[in-house]
Design a protein around this motif. Structure first.
Motif, PDB file in Angstrom:
ATOM      1  N   ARG A 475     -20.788   1.139 -23.481  1.00 22.98           N
ATOM      2  CA  ARG A 475     -19.993   0.911 -22.268  1.00 22.98           C
ATOM      3  C   ARG A 475     -19.181   2.153 -21.863  1.00 22.98           C
ATOM      4  N   LEU A 480     -17.455  -4.465 -18.795  1.00 28.07           N
ATOM      5  CA  LEU A 480     -18.873  -4.717 -18.533  1.00 28.07           C
ATOM      6  C   LEU A 480     -19.401  -5.778 -19.499  1.00 28.07           C
ATOM      7  N   PHE A 504     -24.161  -4.603 -27.090  1.00 29.33           N
ATOM      8  CA  PHE A 504     -23.250  -3.490 -26.849  1.00 29.33           C
ATOM      9  C   PHE A 504     -22.857  -2.846 -28.180  1.00 29.33           C
TER      10      PHE A 504
END
Length: 536
Positions: A475, A480, A504
């Motif tokens: 990120r 996000l 992520f």
């Protein structure tokens, strides 16, 4: 046109280096921090070190000498010295672990190593019984001696060059067909192999690059920045060797991860040629200090090593005035096979056209050439293609076609204007319910999301579709989430290309050059997420 030393295809790299050093003797060759080294100083020091390697260390023609240094002035000096001694340089990542070092040095049978202090613990831990001599670039002999096994002879680089001044230099100059480098493949998909590159291979590739770039290199006095590691074939051929032909001034960056330091050096020098990979260019484009630089209007950036993403190139153009020009090559091809014309001002997503004297074909699985515009494996033939893999005849045979084309392993297409486009690595392609998904395409789409700093996708086994697309994201914006990424993908990708898993992570695993290590991402998913649709 500016003065240039044209590499002679009938001569060795040593003859070329000698010619260039004489032609540009008083000009600055390398800048490392505050230290400036002229071409004459570079050549004289390499002569002394070469004499020491030959007369004191016992290096003979054809012996392999490992060089494992970062981007410091000692690197080109040592390269010239090794080649002048008739030896073969084995380029080694100075940050390798003991296991990685052991594989490469044993495979190459390199008994002499030139290294810096940071590499000594790994050298010792590797347990190499065949290691005979180590020359240390940045540590006193007594300190180095204490860190290395007793059977290893230890010298400092400075002492070696001093002693070499009084030693004889009566050996024979290498021939063009002699090996110059063992360039080990990156190992991003498996165990690395040593590509055998001759003096003639490298000289040919230098000539090819200088011909393509004559509109830039022949007009402007070049000051380039070398942030890509010199032990990588891209920087070795393009930044270090080719630029000597035009008397360029080379600003060396020992640690490209220190972006503040890199930007500070750029601001001090009038850089008008730069080579980088997509990840480095992306990081620079997002560095506040980089945006504040007053860039040379003729600045040209050449990207390679991995696909340059459109969003990265557009940001680069906003800051510098020009898109990143993309080229393509491999360790096995010295490396350049294609390059975008230097006059091109558009971003085309293309790796350019074949460089001179290079034949490219795109073939299907049966070895037949595919029609224009269709995807197949890119195969190459030319004077820059390696002689084979070091002591691996089976691997060499598998990499070559009956008509002497090298199989790159990259899936590509060619348009009607003879521009080539890399679709993806053959090994990285993901097969979803019988449909081909190319990670580069998915990554280019996801990179457009404002909150994405970096992304990479890999395939994972899936019981219903055979394989599923797994996307890893670093990120830029901590808010996000998966839903935003997935919604963007739905707008721009066919259903089978949309990632099944979006995860992520804080940073991407990368090689020292900045290539993303997909195999580590595959291992990460296999070890922690078996068939789940989750975020981390």
């Amino acid at each position: 046109m500016r003065t240039a030393v044209v590499p002679n295809s009938a001569a060795s790299l040593v003859a070329f280096l000698a010619d260039g050093s004489r032609t540009f003797a008083d000009q600055p060759a390398y800048i490392e921090g505050e230290t400036v080294t002229t071409y004459a100083e570079f050549w004289d020091r390499s002569a002394a070190l070469s004499g020491f390697l030959h007369a004191r260390v016992g290096v003979k023609r054809g012996d392999r000498v490992a060089l494992m240094l970062p981007n410091v002035t000692a690197f080109p000096i040592c390269t010239a010295a090794i080649l002048r001694a008739g030896a073969v340089q084995v380029n080694v990542n100075p940050f390798y672990t003991a296991r990685e070092l052991r594989h490469q040095l044993e495979d190459a049978e390199a008994h002499v190593v030139i290294a810096n202090a940071a590499s000594l613990p790994a050298l010792t831990a590797s347990g190499l019984t065949g290691l005979a001599s180590v020359i240390v670039a940045d540590l006193p002999a007594t300190a180095a001696r204490a860190q290395l096994p007793e059977h290893v002879a230890v010298y400092t680089l400075e002492d070696a060059m001093t002693a070499g001044l009084a030693l004889p230099r009566d050996w024979q100059e290498p021939e063009p067909q002699d090996l110059a480098f063992l360039q080990y493949t990156g190992g991003t998909t498996g165990v690395s192999k040593g590509a055998m590159l001759t003096h003639a291979n490298i000289v040919a590739n230098m000539r090819q690059l200088l011909t393509v770039g004559s509109s830039h290199f022949g007009v402007y006095p070049i000051t380039l920045m070398t942030a890509l590691p010199l032990y990588h074939i891209f920087a070795l051929t393009v930044n270090m060797l080719s630029m000597l032909a035009i008397g360029a001034c080379n600003v060396l960056i020992p640690d490209p991860r220190d972006l503040d330091g890199l930007v500070a050096q750029w601001a001090r020098h009038r850089i008008n040629f730069f080579t980088g990979v997509n990840t480095l260019c992306n990081s620079l484009g997002n560095h506040p200090g980089f945006a504040a630089i007053s860039f040379a209007p003729e600045l040209l950036a050449l990207g390679g090593g991995a696909a340059v993403q459109k969003v990265v190139s557009e940001r680069w153009r906003e800051l510098t005035g020009r898109h990143i020009l993309e080229g393509y090559g491999l360790s096995e091809t010295s490396p350049i096979l294609t390059c975008t014309p230097f006059a091109e001002e558009r971003f085309l997503g293309s790796i350019g056209r074949a460089v001179p004297e290079t034949d490219l074909v795109i073939r299907d699985e049966e070895g037949c050439e595919v029609p224009t515009g269709e995807v197949g494996e890119l195969c190459a033939r030319g004077p820059q293609v390696m002689q084979g893999y070091w002591r691996r005849p089976t691997a060499t045979a598998a990499a070559m076609t009956p008509d002497d084309f090298f199989r790159t392993g990259d899936m590509a297409r060619c348009d009607a204007d003879q521009r080539y486009y890399i679709v993806d690595r053959q090994k990285d392609m993901i097969l979803v319910s019988g449909f081909n998904v190319y990670p580069n395409e998915v990554e280019a789409v996801v990179a457009e999301v404002a909150g994405v700093a970096e992304c990479a996708c890999v395939g994972a086994s899936d019981p219903s579709s055979g394989e599923a697309v797994v996307l890893y994201v670093v990120r830029r914006d901590e808010t996000l989430d998966e839903a935003q990424v997935r919604a963007h993908c739905r707008r721009h990708l066919a259903g089978y290309k949309i990632p099944r898993h979006i995860l992520f992570i804080p940073e991407m695993p990368k090689t020292s050059v900045g290539k993303i290590l997909r195999r580590e991402l595959r291992d990460l998913f296999a070890g922690t997420h078996r068939g789940e649709t989750t975020t981390a």
